[in-house]
Design a protein around this motif. Structure first.
Motif, PDB file in Angstrom:
ATOM      1  N   LEU A   1      -8.351   1.697 -21.537  1.00 34.24           N
ATOM      2  CA  LEU A   1      -9.363   2.604 -21.030  1.00 34.24           C
ATOM      3  C   LEU A   1      -8.727   3.975 -20.856  1.00 34.24           C
ATOM      4  O   LEU A   1      -7.637   4.090 -20.301  1.00 34.24           O
TER       5      LEU A   1
ATOM      6  N   ASN B   1      -8.497   7.308  -0.077  1.00 33.65           N
ATOM      7  CA  ASN B   1      -7.640   6.180   0.290  1.00 33.65           C
ATOM      8  C   ASN B   1      -8.225   4.822  -0.084  1.00 33.65           C
ATOM      9  O   ASN B   1      -7.924   3.808   0.541  1.00 33.65           O
ATOM     10  N   LYS B   2      -9.063   4.832  -1.114  1.00 34.43           N
ATOM     11  CA  LYS B   2      -9.647   3.573  -1.588  1.00 34.43           C
ATOM     12  C   LYS B   2      -9.327   3.397  -3.067  1.00 34.43           C
ATOM     13  O   LYS B   2      -8.969   4.353  -3.762  1.00 34.43           O
ATOM     14  N   GLY B   3      -9.522   2.166  -3.551  1.00 34.87           N
ATOM     15  CA  GLY B   3      -9.378   1.907  -4.971  1.00 34.87           C
ATOM     16  C   GLY B   3     -10.585   2.405  -5.749  1.00 34.87           C
ATOM     17  O   GLY B   3     -11.512   2.981  -5.178  1.00 34.87           O
ATOM     18  N   LEU B   4     -10.573   2.198  -7.042  1.00 35.77           N
ATOM     19  CA  LEU B   4     -11.680   2.638  -7.891  1.00 35.77           C
ATOM     20  C   LEU B   4     -12.768   1.584  -7.941  1.00 35.77           C
ATOM     21  O   LEU B   4     -12.481   0.391  -8.092  1.00 35.77           O
TER      22      LEU B   4
ATOM     23  N   LEU C   1      -6.029   9.423 -14.229  1.00 39.31           N
ATOM     24  CA  LEU C   1      -5.202   8.226 -14.348  1.00 39.31           C
ATOM     25  C   LEU C   1      -4.550   8.215 -15.732  1.00 39.31           C
ATOM     26  O   LEU C   1      -5.240   8.358 -16.746  1.00 39.31           O
TER      27      LEU C   1
ATOM     28  N   LEU D   1     -16.518   0.553  -9.797  1.00 38.93           N
ATOM     29  CA  LEU D   1     -17.405   0.822 -10.929  1.00 38.93           C
ATOM     30  C   LEU D   1     -18.773   1.281 -10.427  1.00 38.93           C
ATOM     31  O   LEU D   1     -19.401   0.610  -9.604  1.00 38.93           O
TER      32      LEU D   1
ATOM     33  N   ARG E   1      -8.749  -6.657 -16.851  1.00 34.67           N
ATOM     34  CA  ARG E   1      -9.975  -6.553 -17.641  1.00 34.67           C
ATOM     35  C   ARG E   1     -10.076  -7.765 -18.549  1.00 34.67           C
ATOM     36  O   ARG E   1      -9.102  -8.161 -19.184  1.00 34.67           O
TER      37      ARG E   1
ATOM     38  N   PHE F   1     -14.698   9.502 -11.915  1.00 34.79           N
ATOM     39  CA  PHE F   1     -13.972   9.469 -13.182  1.00 34.79           C
ATOM     40  C   PHE F   1     -14.875   8.940 -14.293  1.00 34.79           C
ATOM     41  O   PHE F   1     -15.483   7.873 -14.158  1.00 34.79           O
TER      42      PHE F   1
ATOM     43  N   GLY G   1     -11.088  13.674 -13.725  1.00 32.76           N
ATOM     44  CA  GLY G   1     -11.779  13.501 -12.455  1.00 32.76           C
ATOM     45  C   GLY G   1     -12.558  14.731 -12.030  1.00 32.76           C
ATOM     46  O   GLY G   1     -12.200  15.867 -12.354  1.00 32.76           O
TER      47      GLY G   1
ATOM     48  N   PHE H   1      -9.853  -2.829 -10.243  1.00 31.71           N
ATOM     49  CA  PHE H   1      -8.656  -2.152  -9.769  1.00 31.71           C
ATOM     50  C   PHE H   1      -8.181  -2.690  -8.424  1.00 31.71           C
ATOM     51  O   PHE H   1      -8.994  -3.099  -7.576  1.00 31.71           O
ATOM     52  N   GLY H   2      -6.877  -2.642  -8.238  1.00 29.89           N
ATOM     53  CA  GLY H   2      -6.299  -2.870  -6.928  1.00 29.89           C
ATOM     54  C   GLY H   2      -6.447  -1.629  -6.063  1.00 29.89           C
ATOM     55  O   GLY H   2      -6.947  -0.595  -6.509  1.00 29.89           O
ATOM     56  N   GLN H   3      -5.979  -1.739  -4.824  1.00 27.07           N
ATOM     57  CA  GLN H   3      -6.129  -0.647  -3.867  1.00 27.07           C
ATOM     58  C   GLN H   3      -5.117   0.466  -4.075  1.00 27.07           C
ATOM     59  O   GLN H   3      -5.242   1.541  -3.504  1.00 27.07           O
TER      60      GLN H   3
ATOM     61  N   TYR I   1     -16.528   5.631 -12.763  1.00 25.25           N
ATOM     62  CA  TYR I   1     -15.935   5.021 -11.580  1.00 25.25           C
ATOM     63  C   TYR I   1     -15.933   6.051 -10.450  1.00 25.25           C
ATOM     64  O   TYR I   1     -15.843   7.265 -10.698  1.00 25.25           O
TER      65      TYR I   1
ATOM     66  N   GLN J   1     -14.026   6.979  -6.618  1.00 22.10           N
ATOM     67  CA  GLN J   1     -12.894   6.690  -5.725  1.00 22.10           C
ATOM     68  C   GLN J   1     -13.087   7.470  -4.427  1.00 22.10           C
ATOM     69  O   GLN J   1     -12.995   8.692  -4.421  1.00 22.10           O
TER      70      GLN J   1
ATOM     71  N   TYR K   1      -1.483   2.029 -14.144  1.00 19.75           N
ATOM     72  CA  TYR K   1      -1.780   3.451 -14.260  1.00 19.75           C
ATOM     73  C   TYR K   1      -1.040   4.210 -13.167  1.00 19.75           C
ATOM     74  O   TYR K   1      -0.764   3.673 -12.093  1.00 19.75           O
TER      75      TYR K   1
ATOM     76  N   ARG L   1       0.836  -1.206   0.000  1.00 19.11           N
ATOM     77  CA  ARG L   1       0.000   0.000   0.000  1.00 19.11           C
ATOM     78  C   ARG L   1       0.868   1.252   0.000  1.00 19.11           C
ATOM     79  O   ARG L   1       0.536   2.249  -0.633  1.00 19.11           O
TER      80      ARG L   1
ATOM     81  N   PHE M   1     -17.925   4.369 -19.047  1.00 20.24           N
ATOM     82  CA  PHE M   1     -18.021   3.945 -17.654  1.00 20.24           C
ATOM     83  C   PHE M   1     -17.911   5.171 -16.752  1.00 20.24           C
ATOM     84  O   PHE M   1     -17.306   6.177 -17.123  1.00 20.24           O
TER      85      PHE M   1
ATOM     86  N   PHE N   1      -9.069   7.669 -19.179  1.00 19.51           N
ATOM     87  CA  PHE N   1      -9.733   8.310 -18.051  1.00 19.51           C
ATOM     88  C   PHE N   1      -9.794   9.820 -18.225  1.00 19.51           C
ATOM     89  O   PHE N   1      -8.873  10.444 -18.776  1.00 19.51           O
ATOM     90  N   GLY N   2     -10.874  10.397 -17.736  1.00 22.57           N
ATOM     91  CA  GLY N   2     -10.912  11.838 -17.567  1.00 22.57           C
ATOM     92  C   GLY N   2     -10.069  12.249 -16.378  1.00 22.57           C
ATOM     93  O   GLY N   2      -9.561  11.398 -15.639  1.00 22.57           O
TER      94      GLY N   2
ATOM     95  N   GLU O   1     -14.206  11.261  -5.461  1.00 21.10           N
ATOM     96  CA  GLU O   1     -13.785  11.684  -6.790  1.00 21.10           C
ATOM     97  C   GLU O   1     -14.386  10.718  -7.813  1.00 21.10           C
ATOM     98  O   GLU O   1     -14.396   9.506  -7.600  1.00 21.10           O
TER      99      GLU O   1
ATOM    100  N   LEU P   1      -1.719   2.419  -9.731  1.00 13.81           N
ATOM    101  CA  LEU P   1      -2.894   1.555  -9.700  1.00 13.81           C
ATOM    102  C   LEU P   1      -2.775   0.474 -10.759  1.00 13.81           C
ATOM    103  O   LEU P   1      -2.480   0.762 -11.920  1.00 13.81           O
TER     104      LEU P   1
END
Lengths: 115, 111
Positions: free
Chosen positions: B99, B41-44, A43, B46, A94, B90, B104, A106-108, B36, B38, A35, A9, B34, B101-102, B88, A90
């Motif tokens: 993929l 302190n967390k992942g993304l 990202l 969907l 897929r 995306f 955010g 996604f991972g954390q 997403y 966030q 990413y 982390r 899509f 991404f914008g 946030e 990140l």
């Protein structure tokens, strides 16, 4: 439950060190991604892999390399870490269904600080 | 080539009022789209995805998005904001492996 696991982390490394970020997925997905996330930039894709031993550069590959020796594992390598590589990294995977709308998982994230 | 533009970097709403997060896309092909989310302190995670079966897409936590081909837009909405929606968001486009991404949109929700 689907899972993408990043090995760390938080990481703190010194300038010039070789750094390995590891990612493992348990969904048998063909595609895996690395990413980089920075405030205000969203990202940005560093590298992705669509099969074992196959890779393609993303938008910002400079200073990075990748390795995919097994389908479930995708490693990001910083050959010689620099302070401008301090960021959140990140990993994602897929399923490959051509043009179908499959989402990425996604991972954390790994927050890397280079000092 | 594909690209996505999120028109607002920050959106502030009061709890209980509607949420609108705007997204425009560009794609040479029929797009996969899509949203997403966030949390700190967390992942993304969907929220929802456009599958071409219907232009109005329902997602988790009461969010919806409408695909408008003529406007190349895929705006995210929610009728009534909750404090837990602060995060946030995306917008993402991608018919092929990659993929895009914008940058955010940070949603701030005040009591």
């Amino acid at each position: 439950d689907v899972k993408v696991t990043q090995s760390s982390r938080y990481l703190v490394k010194r300038t010039g060190e070789k750094v390995f970020l590891e990612c493992v997925q348990d969904m048998d997905h063909e595609n895996m991604f690395w990413y980089r996330q920075d405030p205000g930039l969203g990202l940005r894709l560093i590298y992705f892999s669509y099969d074992v031993k196959m890779k393609e550069k993303g938008d910002i590959p400079e200073g990075y390399s990748v390795s995919r020796e097994k389908k479930e594992r995708f490693s990001l390598i910083l050959e010689s870490a620099s302070t401008n590589q301090t960021s959140m990294y990140l990993c994602a995977s897929r399923l490959n269904r051509g043009l179908a709308n499959t989402e990425a998982f996604f991972g954390q994230g790994t927050r890397l600080t280079v000092v | 080539a594909q690209s996505v533009t999120q028109l607002d970097s920050h959106v502030s709403v009061s709890e209980g009022t509607p949420v609108l997060l705007r997204c425009n896309y560009s794609s040479s092909y029929s797009p996969s789209l899509f949203w997403y989310v966030q949390h700190p302190n967390k992942g993304l995670q969907l929220l929802l995805k456009y599958t071409s079966a219907a232009t109005l897409v329902k997602g988790i936590n009461g969010f919806e998005a409408e695909f408008k081909k003529s406007e190349t837009s895929f705006h995210l909405t929610k009728p009534s904001a909750h404090m837990s929606d602060a995060a946030e968001y995306f917008c993402v486009v991608g018919p092929f492996q990659k993929l895009v991404f914008g940058t955010g949109t940070r949603l701030l929700v005040s009591p």
